[in-house]
Scaffold this motif. Structure first.
Motif, PDB file in Angstrom:
ATOM      1  N   HIS A  33       2.490   6.676  16.591  1.00  0.00           N
ATOM      2  CA  HIS A  33       1.694   5.465  16.822  1.00  0.00           C
ATOM      3  C   HIS A  33       1.404   4.718  15.525  1.00  0.00           C
ATOM      4  O   HIS A  33       1.431   3.484  15.500  1.00  0.00           O
ATOM      5  CB  HIS A  33       0.398   5.812  17.561  1.00  0.00           C
ATOM      6  N   SER A  34       1.145   5.450  14.442  1.00  0.00           N
ATOM      7  CA  SER A  34       0.847   4.802  13.163  1.00  0.00           C
ATOM      8  C   SER A  34       2.078   4.084  12.616  1.00  0.00           C
ATOM      9  O   SER A  34       2.002   2.928  12.203  1.00  0.00           O
ATOM     10  CB  SER A  34       0.348   5.834  12.152  1.00  0.00           C
TER      11      SER A  34
ATOM     12  N   ASN B  27       4.752   3.135  14.301  1.00  0.00           N
ATOM     13  CA  ASN B  27       5.106   2.040  15.214  1.00  0.00           C
ATOM     14  C   ASN B  27       4.205   0.834  14.990  1.00  0.00           C
ATOM     15  O   ASN B  27       4.670  -0.315  15.017  1.00  0.00           O
ATOM     16  CB  ASN B  27       5.023   2.511  16.672  1.00  0.00           C
ATOM     17  N   HIS B  28       2.927   1.095  14.753  1.00  0.00           N
ATOM     18  CA  HIS B  28       1.987   0.003  14.485  1.00  0.00           C
ATOM     19  C   HIS B  28       2.374  -0.733  13.201  1.00  0.00           C
ATOM     20  O   HIS B  28       2.408  -1.972  13.175  1.00  0.00           O
ATOM     21  CB  HIS B  28       0.559   0.545  14.388  1.00  0.00           C
TER      22      HIS B  28
ATOM     23  N   GLU C 159       3.456  -4.664  12.945  1.00  0.00           N
ATOM     24  CA  GLU C 159       2.639  -5.580  12.148  1.00  0.00           C
ATOM     25  C   GLU C 159       3.434  -6.207  11.005  1.00  0.00           C
ATOM     26  O   GLU C 159       3.269  -7.390  10.705  1.00  0.00           O
ATOM     27  CB  GLU C 159       1.404  -4.850  11.602  1.00  0.00           C
TER      28      GLU C 159
ATOM     29  N   LEU D 272      -3.967   6.501  13.291  1.00  0.00           N
ATOM     30  CA  LEU D 272      -3.783   5.084  13.606  1.00  0.00           C
ATOM     31  C   LEU D 272      -4.930   4.260  13.039  1.00  0.00           C
ATOM     32  O   LEU D 272      -4.709   3.184  12.476  1.00  0.00           O
ATOM     33  CB  LEU D 272      -3.663   4.878  15.119  1.00  0.00           C
TER      34      LEU D 272
ATOM     35  N   GLN E 135      -4.482   1.193  10.423  1.00  0.00           N
ATOM     36  CA  GLN E 135      -5.009  -0.139  10.726  1.00  0.00           C
ATOM     37  C   GLN E 135      -5.955  -0.603   9.621  1.00  0.00           C
ATOM     38  O   GLN E 135      -5.908  -1.763   9.197  1.00  0.00           O
ATOM     39  CB  GLN E 135      -5.732  -0.125  12.079  1.00  0.00           C
TER      40      GLN E 135
END
Length: 165
Positions: free
Chosen positions: A31-32, A34-35, A39, A141, A145
């Motif tokens: 998830h990290s 992919n984020h 972005e 994540l 962010q």
């Protein structure tokens, strides 16, 4: 020259690589990572490489060294804690010629606002290795962010410009 003038002269597209350091993540559940990829592309930058490596010194170092010739910036997530398996920070620090202590300091300041004293466990680090900027973030994540939105997103092109000016 002012910061605003530097930002105006900065490249519109920065070449970025993303490295996830984890013994358990895959492309499907990263998830990290992919984020970060989403972005980076959303900002109009180019993802020139992406990989997931085990929390092993040799694998981490090889991943950074593989991307350094093409990437202007490499952002990693994971392996920054204080457990015995967390070896990302010593590897990244061994590659850095010019440390940017402010990156880690500001990251922990932002983290403190969210997780209070647990922010001291973060060993986020950034600096210049040759002509490539390296940034190592914790793997959660939320931490990614925080690092992206609070520090890297709006300064990425400016940082890349500072390396070549």
């Amino acid at each position: 020259m002012t910061q605003s003038e530097h930002q105006q002269q900065a490249p519109r597209v920065v070449r970025v690589a993303v490295i996830t350091i984890s013994d358990t993540r895959t492309l499907e559940n990263d998830h990290s990572g992919n984020h970060l990829v989403a972005e980076i592309e959303k900002q109009g930058h180019q993802v020139v490489g992406r990989t997931i490596v085990k929390d092993e010194k040799d694998q981490i170092q090889a991943a950074f060294e593989r991307f350094m010739p093409e990437a202007q910036v490499i952002i990693s997530s994971g392996g920054t804690g204080i457990t015995g398996r967390d070896v990302t920070i010593p590897v990244v620090e061994s590659l850095i010629d010019k440390p940017m202590p402010g990156f880690g300091e500001l990251f922990r300041m932002l983290s403190y606002q969210q997780v209070k004293g647990a922010a001291m466990l973060s060993r986020a680090v950034g600096g210049l290795a040759g002509k490539t900027l390296l940034f190592a973030l914790p793997g959660s994540l939320n931490a990614v962010q925080t690092g992206w939105e609070g520090l890297l997103r709006d300064e990425l092109a400016h940082l890349a410009y500072e390396v070549v000016r």
